[in-house]
Design a protein around this motif. Structure first.
Motif, PDB file in Angstrom:
ATOM      1  N   GLN A  72       0.832  -1.343  -0.053  1.00  0.00           N
ATOM      2  CA  GLN A  72       0.218  -0.040   0.012  1.00  0.00           C
ATOM      3  C   GLN A  72       0.882   1.255  -0.249  1.00  0.00           C
ATOM      4  O   GLN A  72       1.779   1.520   0.700  1.00  0.00           O
ATOM      5  N   ARG A 108       2.079   4.737   1.058  1.00  0.00           N
ATOM      6  CA  ARG A 108       1.633   5.500   2.183  1.00  0.00           C
ATOM      7  C   ARG A 108       2.011   7.186   1.749  1.00  0.00           C
ATOM      8  O   ARG A 108       1.068   7.698   2.286  1.00  0.00           O
ATOM      9  N   LYS A 144       1.648  10.006  -1.133  1.00  0.00           N
ATOM     10  CA  LYS A 144       0.999  10.418  -2.036  1.00  0.00           C
ATOM     11  C   LYS A 144       1.120  11.890  -2.561  1.00  0.00           C
ATOM     12  O   LYS A 144       0.865  12.903  -1.628  1.00  0.00           O
ATOM     13  N   ASP A 198       0.776  11.943   3.806  1.00  0.00           N
ATOM     14  CA  ASP A 198       1.131  10.615   4.428  1.00  0.00           C
ATOM     15  C   ASP A 198      -0.087   9.883   4.988  1.00  0.00           C
ATOM     16  O   ASP A 198      -0.828  10.464   5.845  1.00  0.00           O
ATOM     17  N   SER A 199      -0.435   8.927   4.241  1.00  0.00           N
ATOM     18  CA  SER A 199      -1.803   8.461   4.661  1.00  0.00           C
ATOM     19  C   SER A 199      -1.962   7.349   5.797  1.00  0.00           C
ATOM     20  O   SER A 199      -2.654   6.983   6.345  1.00  0.00           O
ATOM     21  N   GLY A 200      -0.445   7.025   6.116  1.00  0.00           N
ATOM     22  CA  GLY A 200      -0.450   6.024   7.224  1.00  0.00           C
ATOM     23  C   GLY A 200       0.208   6.502   8.502  1.00  0.00           C
ATOM     24  O   GLY A 200      -0.005   7.590   9.046  1.00  0.00           O
ATOM     25  N   ARG A 201       0.571   5.761   9.225  1.00  0.00           N
ATOM     26  CA  ARG A 201       1.016   6.066  10.697  1.00  0.00           C
ATOM     27  C   ARG A 201       2.110   7.023  10.599  1.00  0.00           C
ATOM     28  O   ARG A 201       3.304   7.027   9.637  1.00  0.00           O
ATOM     29  N   LYS A 205      -0.282  15.945   8.383  1.00  0.00           N
ATOM     30  CA  LYS A 205       0.742  14.868   7.894  1.00  0.00           C
ATOM     31  C   LYS A 205       1.021  15.359   6.405  1.00  0.00           C
ATOM     32  O   LYS A 205       0.926  14.501   5.413  1.00  0.00           O
ATOM     33  N   SER A 262       9.706   4.562   0.949  1.00  0.00           N
ATOM     34  CA  SER A 262       7.722   4.986   0.718  1.00  0.00           C
ATOM     35  C   SER A 262       7.652   6.108  -0.500  1.00  0.00           C
ATOM     36  O   SER A 262       7.034   6.767   0.182  1.00  0.00           O
TER      37      SER A 262
END
Length: 123
Positions: free
Chosen positions: A1, A3, A5, A24-27, A77, A112
């Motif tokens: 996936q 993270r 974009k 950042d779409s993640g942790r 983020k 990433s």
């Protein structure tokens, strides 16, 4: 996936400004530096800019220094790249990535990677 974009790319004219963003779409990984790279058709990937986690240190490639400004909003983020006085030669796909090595400008230290956003500057 994926993270990270990128967003905000598009077609502009020489002399225009453009903002692109990296979200950042993640942790959230605190302490990481986020960098921008670009790849123009037929050319190697090139370092553009980077900003550390606190936002108090920024690094720029020689070809963009003074015209591009990198900033970040950690609560969102998101890292931004403000590109001013655009020239056709900066046409490329722009990528963001991150690294735990503050100050690095070498793409091999970054991971990433986002899918990229196309920036095209017409003459």
């Amino acid at each position: 996936q994926v993270r990270l974009k990128e967003s905000g790319g598009g077609l502009v004219q020489a002399g225009d400004s453009l903002n692109i963003s990296c979200t950042d779409s993640g942790r959230v990984v605190k302490g990481y530096t986020t960098g921008w790279f670009r790849r123009a058709p037929g050319k190697e990937r090139e370092f553009v800019a980077a900003i550390n986690w606190n936002g108090d240190s920024t690094y720029y490639g020689d070809s963009v220094n003074g015209r591009f400004i990198c900033s970040r909003e950690n609560d969102k983020k998101t890292v931004h790249l403000r590109m001013n006085s655009l020239k056709p030669e900066v046409t490329a796909v722009y990528y963001c990535a991150d690294t735990g090595l503050d100050g690095s400008t070498w793409s091999g230290d970054f991971g990433s990677w986002g899918p990229g956003t196309q920036v095209t500057v017409g003459s």
